[in-house]
Enzyme design. Sequence first.
Site, short mmCIF file in Angstrom:
data_model
loop_
_atom_site.label_atom_id
_atom_site.label_comp_id
_atom_site.label_asym_id
_atom_site.label_seq_id
_atom_site.Cartn_x
_atom_site.Cartn_y
_atom_site.Cartn_z
N ALA A 1 77.10 49.94 95.78
CA ALA A 1 77.53 49.49 94.45
C ALA A 1 76.94 48.13 94.16
O ALA A 1 77.35 47.14 94.77
CB ALA A 1 79.06 49.45 94.36
N GLY A 2 75.97 48.09 93.24
CA GLY A 2 75.35 46.84 92.83
C GLY A 2 75.59 46.61 91.36
O GLY A 2 76.58 46.01 90.95
N GLU B 1 72.23 39.21 90.48
CA GLU B 1 73.06 38.65 89.39
C GLU B 1 72.85 39.41 88.08
O GLU B 1 72.93 38.85 86.99
CB GLU B 1 72.74 37.16 89.18
CG GLU B 1 73.04 36.29 90.38
CD GLU B 1 74.43 35.68 90.35
OE1 GLU B 1 75.23 36.07 89.47
OE2 GLU B 1 74.71 34.84 91.21
N THR C 1 78.92 42.74 95.60
CA THR C 1 78.01 43.85 95.85
C THR C 1 78.36 44.58 97.15
O THR C 1 78.75 43.96 98.13
CB THR C 1 76.56 43.32 95.94
OG1 THR C 1 76.24 42.64 94.73
CG2 THR C 1 75.58 44.46 96.14
#
Length: 410
Positions: free
Chosen positions: A130-131, A373, A126
Amino acid sequence: MDFSLSPEHQMVQKMVRDFAQKEIAPVIKEYDRKQEPIPFALKRMGELGILGICIPVKYGGQGMDYISLGLTCEELEAVDTSLRVVMSVHMGLCAMNLFQWGTEEQKQKFLVPLAKGEKIGCGAFTEPGAGSDVAAMTASAKRDGDHYILNGEKKWISLASLADLAMVTVKTNPSTGSGQRPAARKPSEGLSTFIIDLHSPGVKTGDIHGKLGVRAGSTGWISFTDVKVPVANRIGEEGEGFKITMAGFDHGRYTVAAGATGIVRACLEASVSYAKTRKTFGKPIAEHQLIQEKIAKMSQDHEIARLLYLQAGWLKNLGKRCTREISFAKKFATEASFSAATEAIQIHGAYGFSDEYDVERYLRNSKGAVIYEGSSEIQSLIQAGYALGERTDKPLRCELPAYDEEYWQS
């Protein structure tokens, strides 16, 4: 079809439960309030073999199966989420990915000390911008002879300031091209993954404070400035980074699902205990039907969540890809844990609003898992893709090995 746990599974379950209940439960409130990791937790988890629970003995692990990993995570998170987070990043994102994709030399050099608990690992994917959109990461690495030069920043990284090694995915071939080689056809094909020593020159780490939950856990950032990474530390082939990252997420999401099941169980046990002793209108609140309804829902959710993660563990044991089943388990268990914690606080009334009772901490901790996640929304997209026939599991160059007791124990 056998739904029973083996004697080995029961042994693992008891060992981890004893550790969590006897050594962590008495001090967790103190460290959650201080917002500091329990100083002895990682060392003890290494000594007990928890940090290498499902890695073969030849690579320094305990040689147990993938179901044992799930049981471990349920028992750890039934006491506190910070313990399960260790397993998600050290084991799921780092060690298991290394076991799946690493060369024999890489396994001997990196996996063995990770499994023995001599070194701590994390996964760094991460970024500040940007995830869920993994392919949008901007951290990059350029080949320079027998090294890569890595630059960029990763954020929201569990164990960032405590880990020795990090599984890191960065851009090595931007989709715009470099003039020296063809551009990647799409952003996801321009990523590569490396195992990086976080004590290397140019690496800086730090902690993030003020979190809603998992306050006894380490969450932070990692900055890379002209970090030299040997080509030998690249995991898989150049351009395989997206596939490796997604494989790691499968392992990590499995641990999250199992752990969230532990929160549901903890909320159920706490609510049953409180409801039997707290009296209103002349009788224990456990005798009021609306309280019974809440407890029944927790009991049902725990059973469903448990069966979902055990199914995923069973499929992992068989060596079958189970992204779909893991997605079901992760989404259901994490949402059920947040619901159970909310209802547990309602049952406890005003006392549930205070950290005098554990249910307050369960609520704060449970919220993170519906985000990290792969958020619940991402899981819905994954599940819809399978249902609509738009998503299939294509063979990977390196699949996670099926569990083989003889090999694992040799």
